[in-house]
Design a protein around this motif. Structure first.
Motif, mmCIF file in Angstrom:
data_model
loop_
_atom_site.group_PDB
_atom_site.id
_atom_site.type_symbol
_atom_site.label_atom_id
_atom_site.label_comp_id
_atom_site.label_asym_id
_atom_site.label_seq_id
_atom_site.Cartn_x
_atom_site.Cartn_y
_atom_site.Cartn_z
ATOM 1 N N PHE A 96 0.835 -1.198 0.000
ATOM 2 C CA PHE A 96 0.000 0.000 0.000
ATOM 3 C C PHE A 96 0.867 1.243 0.000
ATOM 4 C CE2 PHE A 96 -2.452 3.449 1.721
ATOM 5 C CZ PHE A 96 -3.673 3.319 1.090
ATOM 6 N N ARG A 97 1.909 1.238 0.829
ATOM 7 C CA ARG A 97 2.817 2.381 0.858
ATOM 8 C C ARG A 97 3.452 2.607 -0.510
ATOM 9 N NH1 ARG A 97 4.590 0.002 5.642
ATOM 10 N NH2 ARG A 97 6.502 -0.730 4.616
ATOM 11 N N GLU A 98 3.882 1.526 -1.150
ATOM 12 C CA GLU A 98 4.558 1.651 -2.439
ATOM 13 C C GLU A 98 3.611 2.156 -3.529
ATOM 14 O OE1 GLU A 98 7.740 1.346 -3.147
ATOM 15 O OE2 GLU A 98 8.204 0.907 -1.054
ATOM 16 N N ASN A 99 2.435 1.584 -3.595
ATOM 17 C CA ASN A 99 1.503 1.939 -4.670
ATOM 18 C C ASN A 99 0.831 3.289 -4.456
ATOM 19 O OD1 ASN A 99 2.008 -0.360 -6.146
ATOM 20 N ND2 ASN A 99 0.278 -1.505 -5.322
ATOM 21 N N ASN A 100 0.830 3.790 -3.235
ATOM 22 C CA ASN A 100 0.163 5.059 -2.945
ATOM 23 C C ASN A 100 1.144 6.122 -2.460
ATOM 24 O OD1 ASN A 100 -3.014 4.537 -3.074
ATOM 25 N ND2 ASN A 100 -2.028 2.708 -2.257
ATOM 26 N N ALA A 101 2.403 5.949 -2.794
ATOM 27 C CA ALA A 101 3.413 6.935 -2.418
ATOM 28 C C ALA A 101 3.120 8.264 -3.103
ATOM 29 C CB ALA A 101 4.796 6.435 -2.810
ATOM 30 N N PRO A 102 3.527 9.388 -2.499
ATOM 31 C CA PRO A 102 3.306 10.705 -3.119
ATOM 32 C C PRO A 102 3.812 10.729 -4.555
ATOM 33 C CG PRO A 102 4.133 10.963 -0.889
ATOM 34 C CD PRO A 102 4.219 9.496 -1.197
ATOM 35 N N GLY A 103 2.974 11.231 -5.459
ATOM 36 C CA GLY A 103 3.336 11.318 -6.863
ATOM 37 C C GLY A 103 2.906 10.129 -7.687
ATOM 38 N N ARG A 104 2.523 9.042 -7.019
ATOM 39 C CA ARG A 104 2.087 7.865 -7.762
ATOM 40 C C ARG A 104 0.595 7.889 -8.056
ATOM 41 N NH1 ARG A 104 5.598 2.897 -5.961
ATOM 42 N NH2 ARG A 104 7.575 3.531 -6.912
ATOM 43 N N VAL A 105 -0.165 8.438 -7.154
ATOM 44 C CA VAL A 105 -1.608 8.578 -7.367
ATOM 45 C C VAL A 105 -2.001 10.005 -7.013
ATOM 46 C CG1 VAL A 105 -2.183 6.160 -6.931
ATOM 47 C CG2 VAL A 105 -2.125 7.763 -5.033
ATOM 48 N N GLU A 106 -3.093 10.457 -7.601
ATOM 49 C CA GLU A 106 -3.590 11.791 -7.277
ATOM 50 C C GLU A 106 -4.276 11.758 -5.913
ATOM 51 O OE1 GLU A 106 -5.158 14.367 -9.952
ATOM 52 O OE2 GLU A 106 -3.900 13.771 -11.642
ATOM 53 N N PRO A 107 -4.452 12.917 -5.276
ATOM 54 C CA PRO A 107 -5.036 12.957 -3.930
ATOM 55 C C PRO A 107 -6.436 12.361 -3.845
ATOM 56 C CG PRO A 107 -3.950 15.022 -4.422
ATOM 57 C CD PRO A 107 -3.961 14.243 -5.706
ATOM 58 N N ASP A 108 -7.161 12.336 -4.971
ATOM 59 C CA ASP A 108 -8.523 11.808 -4.941
ATOM 60 C C ASP A 108 -8.576 10.353 -5.408
ATOM 61 O OD1 ASP A 108 -7.956 12.143 -7.608
ATOM 62 O OD2 ASP A 108 -9.815 13.202 -8.105
ATOM 63 N N SER A 109 -7.445 9.648 -5.334
ATOM 64 C CA SER A 109 -7.393 8.255 -5.789
ATOM 65 C C SER A 109 -6.754 7.369 -4.736
ATOM 66 C CB SER A 109 -6.607 8.153 -7.099
ATOM 67 O OG SER A 109 -7.183 8.931 -8.119
ATOM 68 N N ILE A 110 -7.063 6.088 -4.813
ATOM 69 C CA ILE A 110 -6.454 5.090 -3.938
ATOM 70 C C ILE A 110 -6.209 3.838 -4.768
ATOM 71 C CG2 ILE A 110 -8.708 4.247 -3.132
ATOM 72 C CD1 ILE A 110 -7.363 3.638 -0.439
ATOM 73 N N ASP A 111 -5.001 3.287 -4.674
ATOM 74 C CA ASP A 111 -4.619 2.114 -5.447
ATOM 75 C C ASP A 111 -4.653 0.892 -4.542
ATOM 76 O OD1 ASP A 111 -3.450 0.145 -7.015
ATOM 77 O OD2 ASP A 111 -1.976 1.511 -7.892
ATOM 78 N N HIS A 138 -15.562 12.930 -3.920
ATOM 79 C CA HIS A 138 -15.474 11.695 -4.690
ATOM 80 C C HIS A 138 -14.141 11.000 -4.428
ATOM 81 C CE1 HIS A 138 -13.297 14.645 -7.165
ATOM 82 N NE2 HIS A 138 -12.567 13.616 -7.555
ATOM 83 N N LEU A 139 -14.054 9.766 -4.920
ATOM 84 C CA LEU A 139 -12.830 8.982 -4.778
ATOM 85 C C LEU A 139 -12.731 8.031 -5.964
ATOM 86 C CD1 LEU A 139 -10.390 8.079 -3.005
ATOM 87 C CD2 LEU A 139 -11.934 6.394 -1.958
ATOM 88 N N HIS A 140 -11.535 7.941 -6.541
ATOM 89 C CA HIS A 140 -11.265 6.964 -7.592
ATOM 90 C C HIS A 140 -10.586 5.757 -6.945
ATOM 91 C CE1 HIS A 140 -12.022 9.927 -10.832
ATOM 92 N NE2 HIS A 140 -11.380 10.789 -10.050
ATOM 93 N N ALA A 141 -11.204 4.592 -7.040
ATOM 94 C CA ALA A 141 -10.619 3.369 -6.498
ATOM 95 C C ALA A 141 -10.030 2.556 -7.639
ATOM 96 C CB ALA A 141 -11.670 2.552 -5.750
ATOM 97 N N ILE A 142 -8.716 2.358 -7.616
ATOM 98 C CA ILE A 142 -8.024 1.589 -8.651
ATOM 99 C C ILE A 142 -7.968 0.137 -8.193
ATOM 100 C CG2 ILE A 142 -5.896 1.366 -9.979
ATOM 101 C CD1 ILE A 142 -5.334 4.335 -9.248
ATOM 102 N N VAL A 143 -8.669 -0.727 -8.911
ATOM 103 C CA VAL A 143 -8.811 -2.121 -8.484
ATOM 104 C C VAL A 143 -8.213 -3.117 -9.471
ATOM 105 C CG1 VAL A 143 -10.874 -1.627 -7.130
ATOM 106 C CG2 VAL A 143 -11.115 -2.267 -9.540
ATOM 107 N N GLY A 144 -7.842 -2.685 -10.662
ATOM 108 C CA GLY A 144 -7.290 -3.598 -11.655
ATOM 109 C C GLY A 144 -8.375 -4.307 -12.443
ATOM 110 N N ARG A 145 -7.960 -4.924 -13.529
ATOM 111 C CA ARG A 145 -8.894 -5.600 -14.426
ATOM 112 C C ARG A 145 -8.976 -7.097 -14.192
ATOM 113 N NH1 ARG A 145 -7.500 -2.816 -20.297
ATOM 114 N NH2 ARG A 145 -8.165 -0.692 -19.770
ATOM 115 N N GLY A 146 -8.237 -7.604 -13.238
ATOM 116 C CA GLY A 146 -8.252 -9.039 -12.989
ATOM 117 C C GLY A 146 -7.367 -9.826 -13.930
#
Length: 241
Positions: A96-111, A138-146
């Motif tokens: 979680f730390r790696e995928n959501n590090a500053p600059g990797r996702v926008e403030p309104d997103s979660i990976d 709002h929030l963008h949830a990045i979940v992948g395509r499987g």
């Protein structure tokens, strides 16, 4: 108590809760990150195997009438189960730390890549409640395509949609079906206009840091590895002791 996103996954803390639309970040694969993630998940898997072996031997000991040994093996299995959960917790927080590090996702997103289903559910619910408390819309949830799941079946997306329904939130799948837009304040789930990606452009490429789901169950399925018979065995062993 809500934990802001910036604290989610900090070392030593438990995660108590936890995409095409506009491209949000460019993720460069990092072999060191992947190795550490796999190391932690592998350690958890090894503990799960030891746990299952202990419970199986405990069952046989009980059937042979050796209640004391059955109890001892049951306790040993519980110890391995606790270690498994700890390694999985470390892996979840690390990725979680790696995928959501500053600059990797926008403030309104979660990976949520790399999370088992139950881990992702906890993290996302905590984030949703924290964002609502701050008045976020709002929030963008990045979940992948499987793509890396067994039979290419999406596992995180259905759980995210289920959680949204439970919380009374409206959501919509974005142009990239690995990303979900969640309206946090009511109303139609219409994504806002695209914004400039943090790295100046570049298409979103889903991180490769994900759990080997074909080899290890989501955390929510772990209980399935402990048949009802073993739980009855534990009670019987306690009675014998």
């Amino acid at each position: 108590m809500s934990i802001p996103m910036t604290r989610l996954g900090n070392r030593g803390e438990s995660l108590i809760t936890p995409s095409k639309g506009p491209p949000t970040f460019t993720h460069d694969d990092n072999a060191d990150v992947e190795r550490e993630y796999d190391r932690l998940r592998d350690l958890a898997r090894a503990e799960a195997n030891k746990r299952n072996d202990c419970f199986e031997r405990s069952r046989r000991a009980y059937e042979d009438g050796d209640g004391a040994r059955a109890k001892a093996l049951s306790n040993e299995g519980k110890a391995h189960d606790a270690k498994m959960r700890e390694y999985n917790r470390q892996a979840s927080e690390y990725i979680f730390r790696e995928n959501n590090a500053p600059g990797r996702v926008e403030p309104d997103s979660i990976d949520l890549h790399g999370q088992f289903v139950e881990e992702a559910e906890r993290i996302l619910e905590q984030r949703i409640r924290a964002d609502q408390a701050r008045g976020q819309t709002h929030l963008h949830a990045i979940v992948g395509r499987g793509n890396h799941s067994t039979n290419h079946v999406q596992k995180l997306k259905p759980k995210v949609e289920e959680l949204c329904r439970e919380l009374g939130l409206r959501y919509s799948t974005e142009e990239n079906d690995g990303r979900i837009y969640i309206n946090l304040q009511g109303g139609e789930p219409v994504p806002p206009p695209p914004s400039k990606p943090p790295h100046g452009g570049g298409q979103h490429r889903p991180p490769q840091h994900r759990p080997p789901q074909e080899e290890y169950p989501e955390e929510g399925e772990e209980e399935g590895l402990l048949p009802l018979l073993l739980r009855k065995l534990e009670k019987a062993c306690c009675a014998v002791m």
